[in-house]
Design a protein around this motif. Sequence first.
Motif, PDB file in Angstrom:
ATOM      1  N   TRP A  32       0.839  -1.185   0.000  1.00 12.58           N
ATOM      2  CA  TRP A  32       0.000   0.000   0.000  1.00 12.58           C
ATOM      3  C   TRP A  32       0.879   1.241   0.000  1.00 12.58           C
ATOM      4  CZ3 TRP A  32      -5.263  -0.455  -0.185  1.00 12.58           C
ATOM      5  CH2 TRP A  32      -5.793  -1.705   0.107  1.00 12.58           C
ATOM      6  N   VAL A  33       0.425   2.291  -0.669  1.00 11.06           N
ATOM      7  CA  VAL A  33       1.128   3.575  -0.649  1.00 11.06           C
ATOM      8  C   VAL A  33       0.128   4.667  -0.278  1.00 11.06           C
ATOM      9  CG1 VAL A  33       2.937   2.934  -2.290  1.00 11.06           C
ATOM     10  CG2 VAL A  33       0.805   3.937  -3.125  1.00 11.06           C
ATOM     11  N   VAL A  34       0.605   5.711   0.358  1.00 13.61           N
ATOM     12  CA  VAL A  34      -0.240   6.837   0.740  1.00 13.61           C
ATOM     13  C   VAL A  34      -0.458   7.704  -0.495  1.00 13.61           C
ATOM     14  CG1 VAL A  34      -0.386   8.921   2.161  1.00 13.61           C
ATOM     15  CG2 VAL A  34       0.531   6.803   3.133  1.00 13.61           C
ATOM     16  N   THR A  35      -1.724   7.885  -0.858  1.00 16.37           N
ATOM     17  CA  THR A  35      -2.061   8.736  -2.000  1.00 16.37           C
ATOM     18  C   THR A  35      -2.681  10.059  -1.567  1.00 16.37           C
ATOM     19  OG1 THR A  35      -4.196   7.625  -2.263  1.00 16.37           O
ATOM     20  CG2 THR A  35      -2.337   6.792  -3.579  1.00 16.37           C
ATOM     21  N   PHE A  36      -3.012  10.172  -0.278  1.00 14.87           N
ATOM     22  CA  PHE A  36      -3.482  11.437   0.272  1.00 14.87           C
ATOM     23  C   PHE A  36      -3.275  11.415   1.780  1.00 14.87           C
ATOM     24  CE2 PHE A  36      -6.598  14.195   2.313  1.00 14.87           C
ATOM     25  CZ  PHE A  36      -6.334  15.385   1.667  1.00 14.87           C
ATOM     26  N   PHE A  37      -2.762  12.525   2.305  1.00 12.12           N
ATOM     27  CA  PHE A  37      -2.600  12.679   3.754  1.00 12.12           C
ATOM     28  C   PHE A  37      -2.693  14.164   4.082  1.00 12.12           C
ATOM     29  CE2 PHE A  37      -0.273  13.503   7.641  1.00 12.12           C
ATOM     30  CZ  PHE A  37      -0.692  12.467   8.474  1.00 12.12           C
ATOM     31  N   ASN A  38      -3.577  14.507   5.006  1.00 13.14           N
ATOM     32  CA  ASN A  38      -3.560  15.875   5.513  1.00 13.14           C
ATOM     33  C   ASN A  38      -3.514  15.836   7.028  1.00 13.14           C
ATOM     34  OD1 ASN A  38      -6.395  15.294   5.874  1.00 13.14           O
ATOM     35  ND2 ASN A  38      -6.796  17.487   5.909  1.00 13.14           N
ATOM     36  N   ASP A  39      -2.884  16.862   7.584  1.00 12.52           N
ATOM     37  CA  ASP A  39      -2.768  16.845   9.045  1.00 12.52           C
ATOM     38  C   ASP A  39      -3.923  17.617   9.665  1.00 12.52           C
ATOM     39  OD1 ASP A  39      -2.175  19.486   9.892  1.00 12.52           O
ATOM     40  OD2 ASP A  39      -0.034  19.214   9.665  1.00 12.52           O
ATOM     41  N   LYS A  40      -4.200  17.288  10.914  1.00  8.80           N
ATOM     42  CA  LYS A  40      -5.387  17.833  11.574  1.00  8.80           C
ATOM     43  C   LYS A  40      -5.188  19.251  12.094  1.00  8.80           C
ATOM     44  CE  LYS A  40      -4.265  15.566  15.920  1.00  8.80           C
ATOM     45  NZ  LYS A  40      -4.535  14.421  16.739  1.00  8.80           N
ATOM     46  N   VAL A  41      -3.941  19.703  12.209  1.00  6.57           N
ATOM     47  CA  VAL A  41      -3.691  21.020  12.781  1.00  6.57           C
ATOM     48  C   VAL A  41      -3.941  22.118  11.753  1.00  6.57           C
ATOM     49  CG1 VAL A  41      -1.966  22.514  13.850  1.00  6.57           C
ATOM     50  CG2 VAL A  41      -2.059  20.087  14.442  1.00  6.57           C
ATOM     51  N   ASP A  42      -3.195  22.086  10.642  1.00  2.82           N
ATOM     52  CA  ASP A  42      -3.339  23.157   9.655  1.00  2.82           C
ATOM     53  C   ASP A  42      -4.064  22.719   8.385  1.00  2.82           C
ATOM     54  OD1 ASP A  42      -1.388  21.615   8.465  1.00  2.82           O
ATOM     55  OD2 ASP A  42       0.226  23.016   8.863  1.00  2.82           O
ATOM     56  N   LYS A  43      -4.525  21.467   8.367  1.00  2.00           N
ATOM     57  CA  LYS A  43      -5.312  20.914   7.258  1.00  2.00           C
ATOM     58  C   LYS A  43      -4.551  20.908   5.928  1.00  2.00           C
ATOM     59  CE  LYS A  43      -8.994  21.016   9.985  1.00  2.00           C
ATOM     60  NZ  LYS A  43      -9.113  20.049  10.987  1.00  2.00           N
ATOM     61  N   ASP A  44      -3.217  20.974   5.980  1.00  2.00           N
ATOM     62  CA  ASP A  44      -2.415  20.975   4.763  1.00  2.00           C
ATOM     63  C   ASP A  44      -2.317  19.580   4.161  1.00  2.00           C
ATOM     64  OD1 ASP A  44      -1.892  23.669   4.901  1.00  2.00           O
ATOM     65  OD2 ASP A  44       0.082  23.432   5.811  1.00  2.00           O
ATOM     66  N   ASP A  45      -2.262  19.523   2.838  1.00  2.69           N
ATOM     67  CA  ASP A  45      -2.010  18.277   2.119  1.00  2.69           C
ATOM     68  C   ASP A  45      -0.517  17.973   2.260  1.00  2.69           C
ATOM     69  OD1 ASP A  45      -1.502  16.226   0.324  1.00  2.69           O
ATOM     70  OD2 ASP A  45      -2.642  17.123  -1.308  1.00  2.69           O
ATOM     71  N   GLU A  46      -0.202  16.902   2.981  1.00  2.00           N
ATOM     72  CA  GLU A  46       1.187  16.536   3.226  1.00  2.00           C
ATOM     73  C   GLU A  46       1.523  15.180   2.607  1.00  2.00           C
ATOM     74  OE1 GLU A  46       1.799  16.998   7.453  1.00  2.00           O
ATOM     75  OE2 GLU A  46       1.705  19.179   7.281  1.00  2.00           O
ATOM     76  N   THR A  47       0.818  14.838   1.543  1.00  2.00           N
ATOM     77  CA  THR A  47       1.015  13.562   0.857  1.00  2.00           C
ATOM     78  C   THR A  47       2.460  13.381   0.399  1.00  2.00           C
ATOM     79  OG1 THR A  47      -1.269  13.731   0.095  1.00  2.00           O
ATOM     80  CG2 THR A  47       0.119  12.078  -0.987  1.00  2.00           C
ATOM     81  N   ALA A  48       3.079  14.438  -0.073  1.00  2.00           N
ATOM     82  CA  ALA A  48       4.443  14.352  -0.604  1.00  2.00           C
ATOM     83  C   ALA A  48       5.449  13.847   0.421  1.00  2.00           C
ATOM     84  CB  ALA A  48       4.880  15.710  -1.148  1.00  2.00           C
ATOM     85  N   LEU A  49       5.157  14.038   1.707  1.00  2.00           N
ATOM     86  CA  LEU A  49       6.066  13.549   2.746  1.00  2.00           C
ATOM     87  C   LEU A  49       6.197  12.026   2.732  1.00  2.00           C
ATOM     88  CD1 LEU A  49       4.952  15.775   5.764  1.00  2.00           C
ATOM     89  CD2 LEU A  49       6.994  16.053   4.341  1.00  2.00           C
ATOM     90  N   PHE A  50       5.204  11.322   2.154  1.00  2.00           N
ATOM     91  CA  PHE A  50       5.200   9.867   2.137  1.00  2.00           C
ATOM     92  C   PHE A  50       5.816   9.268   0.868  1.00  2.00           C
ATOM     93  CE2 PHE A  50       2.164  10.911   5.375  1.00  2.00           C
ATOM     94  CZ  PHE A  50       2.376   9.941   6.334  1.00  2.00           C
ATOM     95  N   THR A  51       6.425  10.100   0.045  1.00  2.00           N
ATOM     96  CA  THR A  51       7.107   9.595  -1.148  1.00  2.00           C
ATOM     97  C   THR A  51       8.219   8.637  -0.725  1.00  2.00           C
ATOM     98  OG1 THR A  51       6.635  11.615  -2.364  1.00  2.00           O
ATOM     99  CG2 THR A  51       8.429  10.251  -3.204  1.00  2.00           C
ATOM    100  N   GLY A  52       8.236   7.451  -1.305  1.00  2.00           N
ATOM    101  CA  GLY A  52       9.256   6.459  -0.979  1.00  2.00           C
ATOM    102  C   GLY A  52       8.857   5.485   0.115  1.00  2.00           C
ATOM    103  N   TYR A  53       7.709   5.693   0.741  1.00  2.00           N
ATOM    104  CA  TYR A  53       7.212   4.798   1.788  1.00  2.00           C
ATOM    105  C   TYR A  53       6.162   3.863   1.201  1.00  2.00           C
ATOM    106  CZ  TYR A  53       9.198   7.972   5.288  1.00  2.00           C
ATOM    107  OH  TYR A  53      10.041   8.739   6.041  1.00  2.00           O
ATOM    108  N   SER A  54       6.123   2.633   1.697  1.00  2.00           N
ATOM    109  CA  SER A  54       5.031   1.713   1.380  1.00  2.00           C
ATOM    110  C   SER A  54       4.792   0.825   2.589  1.00  2.00           C
ATOM    111  CB  SER A  54       5.332   0.890   0.126  1.00  2.00           C
ATOM    112  OG  SER A  54       6.474   0.099   0.302  1.00  2.00           O
ATOM    113  N   PHE A  55       3.641   0.143   2.586  1.00  2.00           N
ATOM    114  CA  PHE A  55       3.181  -0.560   3.783  1.00  2.00           C
ATOM    115  C   PHE A  55       2.574  -1.900   3.412  1.00  2.00           C
ATOM    116  CE2 PHE A  55       2.783   3.984   3.984  1.00  2.00           C
ATOM    117  CZ  PHE A  55       3.388   4.320   5.183  1.00  2.00           C
ATOM    118  N   ASP A  56       2.956  -2.939   4.133  1.00  2.00           N
ATOM    119  CA  ASP A  56       2.305  -4.240   4.031  1.00  2.00           C
ATOM    120  C   ASP A  56       1.518  -4.470   5.305  1.00  2.00           C
ATOM    121  OD1 ASP A  56       3.060  -5.199   1.533  1.00  2.00           O
ATOM    122  OD2 ASP A  56       4.884  -6.157   2.275  1.00  2.00           O
ATOM    123  N   LEU A  57       0.219  -4.726   5.155  1.00  2.00           N
ATOM    124  CA  LEU A  57      -0.637  -5.059   6.284  1.00  2.00           C
ATOM    125  C   LEU A  57      -0.862  -6.560   6.229  1.00  2.00           C
ATOM    126  CD1 LEU A  57      -3.247  -2.185   5.887  1.00  2.00           C
ATOM    127  CD2 LEU A  57      -1.169  -2.189   7.253  1.00  2.00           C
TER     128      LEU A  57
END
Length: 140
Positions: A32-57
Amino acid sequence: MQKPLIPALFFLALLSFGCGKSTDSPDNATAWVVTFFNDKVDKDDETALFTGYSFDLNTDNSMVIYLPGGSTKAAKWQLAKNDTQLVIGMEDADMFAPVDGLVGTWDVEEYTATSIKLMISTTLSTVSNPNQGEKVELKK
């Protein structure tokens, strides 16, 4: 010649959609890869921070986080409240930004074989994470 092919394709479709398969864990054909992420404080789209990360559940509720550069980090995941919540836990989470933003309790908005959409839980989490995001979407 095409008639025998139709039942075979139907059978393969049944297998691929989980005939008899438990729905309590994601299909792990790919990470799995993050295709959208925003933080709860400033509501900014921070998806780019997850570039290069992936996840196996994994089906044993273990989670393997593949970090940029090739190393991995272990975590845990679990569905709760009749599969309406996903809980992600990780030791020393605050040492692994931006992954620490995934740690916490999430309400499941959507779950398919290729897409997971989560929203920060509206109920109290057992572990409060000030870095938890507000919304996250993962895809395969």
